[in-house]
Design an enzyme around this catalytic site. Structure first.
Site, PDB file in Angstrom:
ATOM      1  N   GLU A   1      44.052  49.012  41.750  1.00  0.00           N
ATOM      2  CA  GLU A   1      43.824  47.629  42.151  1.00  0.00           C
ATOM      3  C   GLU A   1      42.547  47.065  41.516  1.00  0.00           C
ATOM      4  OE1 GLU A   1      46.349  47.707  46.258  1.00  0.00           O
ATOM      5  OE2 GLU A   1      44.195  47.887  46.475  1.00  0.00           O
TER       6      GLU A   1
ATOM      7  N   CYS B   1      40.636  58.755  44.650  1.00  0.00           N
ATOM      8  CA  CYS B   1      39.278  59.298  44.599  1.00  0.00           C
ATOM      9  C   CYS B   1      39.272  60.631  45.334  1.00  0.00           C
ATOM     10  CB  CYS B   1      38.278  58.346  45.257  1.00  0.00           C
ATOM     11  SG  CYS B   1      36.573  58.950  45.148  1.00  0.00           S
TER      12      CYS B   1
ATOM     13  N   CYS C   1      35.307  60.198  51.310  1.00  0.00           N
ATOM     14  CA  CYS C   1      34.422  59.594  52.321  1.00  0.00           C
ATOM     15  C   CYS C   1      35.292  59.191  53.518  1.00  0.00           C
ATOM     16  CB  CYS C   1      33.688  58.390  51.745  1.00  0.00           C
ATOM     17  SG  CYS C   1      32.664  58.858  50.331  1.00  0.00           S
TER      18      CYS C   1
ATOM     19  N   CYS D   1      36.877  55.419  54.053  1.00  0.00           N
ATOM     20  CA  CYS D   1      37.343  54.712  52.860  1.00  0.00           C
ATOM     21  C   CYS D   1      38.839  54.911  52.645  1.00  0.00           C
ATOM     22  CB  CYS D   1      36.560  55.211  51.646  1.00  0.00           C
ATOM     23  SG  CYS D   1      37.181  54.577  50.076  1.00  0.00           S
TER      24      CYS D   1
HETATM   25  N1  SAH Z   1      33.119  55.265  44.713  1.00  0.00           N
HETATM   26  C1  SAH Z   1      32.091  54.327  44.589  1.00  0.00           C
HETATM   27  C2  SAH Z   1      32.577  52.919  44.325  1.00  0.00           C
HETATM   28  C3  SAH Z   1      33.796  52.437  45.055  1.00  0.00           C
HETATM   29  S1  SAH Z   1      33.651  52.079  46.757  1.00  0.00           S
HETATM   30  C4  SAH Z   1      31.179  54.381  45.798  1.00  0.00           C
HETATM   31  O1  SAH Z   1      31.533  55.023  46.775  1.00  0.00           O
HETATM   32  O2  SAH Z   1      30.109  53.812  45.734  1.00  0.00           O
HETATM   33  C5  SAH Z   1      32.720  50.564  46.839  1.00  0.00           C
HETATM   34  C6  SAH Z   1      31.923  50.415  48.135  1.00  0.00           C
HETATM   35  O3  SAH Z   1      32.790  50.188  49.262  1.00  0.00           O
HETATM   36  C7  SAH Z   1      31.114  51.658  48.472  1.00  0.00           C
HETATM   37  O4  SAH Z   1      29.818  51.322  48.893  1.00  0.00           O
HETATM   38  C8  SAH Z   1      31.921  52.226  49.605  1.00  0.00           C
HETATM   39  O5  SAH Z   1      31.148  53.102  50.373  1.00  0.00           O
HETATM   40  C9  SAH Z   1      32.351  50.997  50.331  1.00  0.00           C
HETATM   41  N2  SAH Z   1      33.443  51.214  51.283  1.00  0.00           N
HETATM   42  C10 SAH Z   1      34.361  52.206  51.272  1.00  0.00           C
HETATM   43  N3  SAH Z   1      35.202  52.076  52.324  1.00  0.00           N
HETATM   44  C11 SAH Z   1      34.811  50.983  53.005  1.00  0.00           C
HETATM   45  C12 SAH Z   1      35.308  50.307  54.169  1.00  0.00           C
HETATM   46  N4  SAH Z   1      36.392  50.731  54.792  1.00  0.00           N
HETATM   47  N5  SAH Z   1      34.661  49.197  54.586  1.00  0.00           N
HETATM   48  C13 SAH Z   1      33.585  48.728  53.900  1.00  0.00           C
HETATM   49  N6  SAH Z   1      33.081  49.308  52.799  1.00  0.00           N
HETATM   50  C14 SAH Z   1      33.679  50.428  52.350  1.00  0.00           C
HETATM   51 FE1  SF4 Z   2      35.551  57.597  46.686  1.00  0.00          FE
HETATM   52 FE2  SF4 Z   2      35.802  55.789  48.612  1.00  0.00          FE
HETATM   53 FE3  SF4 Z   2      33.863  57.634  48.737  1.00  0.00          FE
HETATM   54 FE4  SF4 Z   2      33.712  55.657  46.916  1.00  0.00          FE
HETATM   55  S1  SF4 Z   2      33.656  55.400  49.161  1.00  0.00           S
HETATM   56  S2  SF4 Z   2      33.336  57.850  46.589  1.00  0.00           S
HETATM   57  S3  SF4 Z   2      35.899  55.390  46.435  1.00  0.00           S
HETATM   58  S4  SF4 Z   2      36.075  58.039  48.806  1.00  0.00           S
END
Ligand code: SAH
Ligand code: SF4
Length: 370
Positions: free
Chosen positions: A94, A114, A118, A121
């Site tokens: 996306e 990914c 986390c 996420c």
């Molecule tokens: N993998 C990278 C970039 C992609 S995620 C990273 O983790 O930084 C982009 C941002 O969205 C990151 O700061 C991530 O922690 C945040 N994010 C992930 N899941 C989320 C959620 N459900 N609500 C709000 N932010 C979220």
């Molecule tokens: Fe991967 Fe989501 Fe963690 Fe970013 S926030 S590193 S996209 S699992």
């Protein structure tokens, strides 16, 4: 054009020069082709009229300018656009465009899924399938630019953030190649401040980035202590906060950037107390740091809830009174699941043992790890 023809989208100027010299052409052909591709979004070599007819013919036989295939494009009520792009094997990545008064930010993906898992996420929940190559990364930017221009509403991409699906620093080389094209005058010509790489904290790669790409750095911190961060951002077990933060300060020094942006998703009752705000302030006070508080964007069975806006404001005030520039990110595009962390695409998970040792297929948590 043959199907095996090389895709020239995303190739750096140096690579194109080498390719064209190998075809018996002058190196400056690279500049001409890049201008057509990135300034005019032209994909048909026959239309590149300042190339010789013979070279146009050869290009159309041996090369192609291929963009990802659009599966769906959605437009949210607040002007955000989201593309679902085919990533092979019935999968999708996306890309999201976020218009603001004075800029247009394109949020791009770097991986199909990914692996970093986390806990809050949606992308992590999907698991990991593969890395994108530079053509697929830059293809997102060319495609969005073309479609925005076609819409004729004056929307353009002025900033690019690697905050879509995937961990960009776990796909280092293609991401660095893409940054090269984004910042090259003959590519998209974006200043380094307008390109942001967001990472969950891969310390060796942050150090490597300082040597090659020197773009704006955002770090997903999300917790002020290792115990909680281990749970929310499992890569913390490998690179704890005491290792991560010095790498950030080094990055600023070595790249001459202004600061690092720390992203902090606000999870009700998990990481949003004022005690935690004070802990965070102690980590970042008097450092080249700013903070983006991100209201948690829910997805099915996440097990988390968004902090109230009053709680977010109080948390912000603690940081601000410690002299730390803090903004609360506006949630955009959530009616089409285009907000931060909601990008799930379609991923055939191949991760056999995600960090933390949880088994595949056991990715739903259901309960809030408070
Ligand atoms: N993998 C990278 C970039 C992609 S995620 C990273 O983790 O930084 C982009 C941002 O969205 C990151 O700061 C991530 O922690 C945040 N994010 C992930 N899941 C989320 C959620 N459900 N609500 C709000 N932010 C979220
Ligand atoms: Fe991967 Fe989501 Fe963690 Fe970013 S926030 S590193 S996209 S699992």
């Amino acid at each position: 054009m043959s199907q095996g023809a090389i895709n020239l989208v995303g190739k750096s100027r140096g690579e194109l020069e080498r390719l064209f010299v190998g075809m018996g052409e002058k190196p400056f052909r690279a500049r001409q082709v890049m201008r057509w591709l990135y300034s005019h979004a032209e994909l048909d070599p026959h239309a590149m009229t300042d190339l010789s007819v013979a070279f146009r013919e050869r290009l159309s036989e041996s090369a192609r300018f291929a963009l990802p295939t659009v599966m769906e494009r959605q437009e949210a009520s607040d002007g955000v656009w989201k593309w679902q792009l085919a990533a092979g094997g019935n999968q999708a990545i996306e890309t999201v465009f976020i218009p603001e008064a004075s800029r247009g930010t394109l949020c791009i993906s770097s991986q199909v899924g990914c692996a970093l898992d986390c806990s809050f996420c949606a992308t992590g929940r999907q698991g990991f399938n593969r890395n994108l190559d530079a053509a697929e990364i830059i293809g997102q930017v060319v495609l969005a630019g073309r479609e925005l221009a076609e819409a004729g509403e004056g929307k353009t991409v002025t900033n690019v953030v690697f905050m879509g699906m995937g961990e960009p620093l776990a796909n280092f080389r293609p991401v660095a190649e893409a940054v090269d094209v984004l910042t090259d005058d003959l590519g998209f010509g974006l200043s380094r401040r307008r390109v942001t790489v967001s990472t969950s904290g891969l310390v060796p790669q942050i150090r490597r980035l300082a040597e090659s790409a020197r773009v704006a750095l955002a770090v997903s911190l999300h917790a002020p202590d290792d115990e909680l961060r281990n749970e929310l951002v499992p890569i913390n077990r490998r690179h704890p906060i005491a290792e991560l933060l010095p790498a950030c300060w080094d990055y600023v020094e070595r790249t001459n950037t202004r600061d690092v942006t720390f992203e902090y998703v606000m999870l009700a009752g998990v990481n949003d107390s004022l005690v935690q705000a004070r802990q965070l302030a102690r980590l970042l006070r008097n450092r080249p740091a700013k903070v983006n508080l991100i209201p948690f964007n829910p997805f099915p069975d996440s097990g988390y809830e968004r902090s109230t806006s009053a709680q977010v404001d109080d948390f912000r005030d603690v940081l601000m009174s410690a002299g730390i520039m803090t903004i609360t990110r506006k949630t955009r595009g959530d009616d089409i699941a285009a907000a931060c962390g909601q990008l799930a695409g379609r991923v055939n998970n191949l991760v056999s043992a995600p960090l933390g040792g949880k088994s595949v297929g056991n990715k739903s948590r259901g309960v809030s790890p408070s």
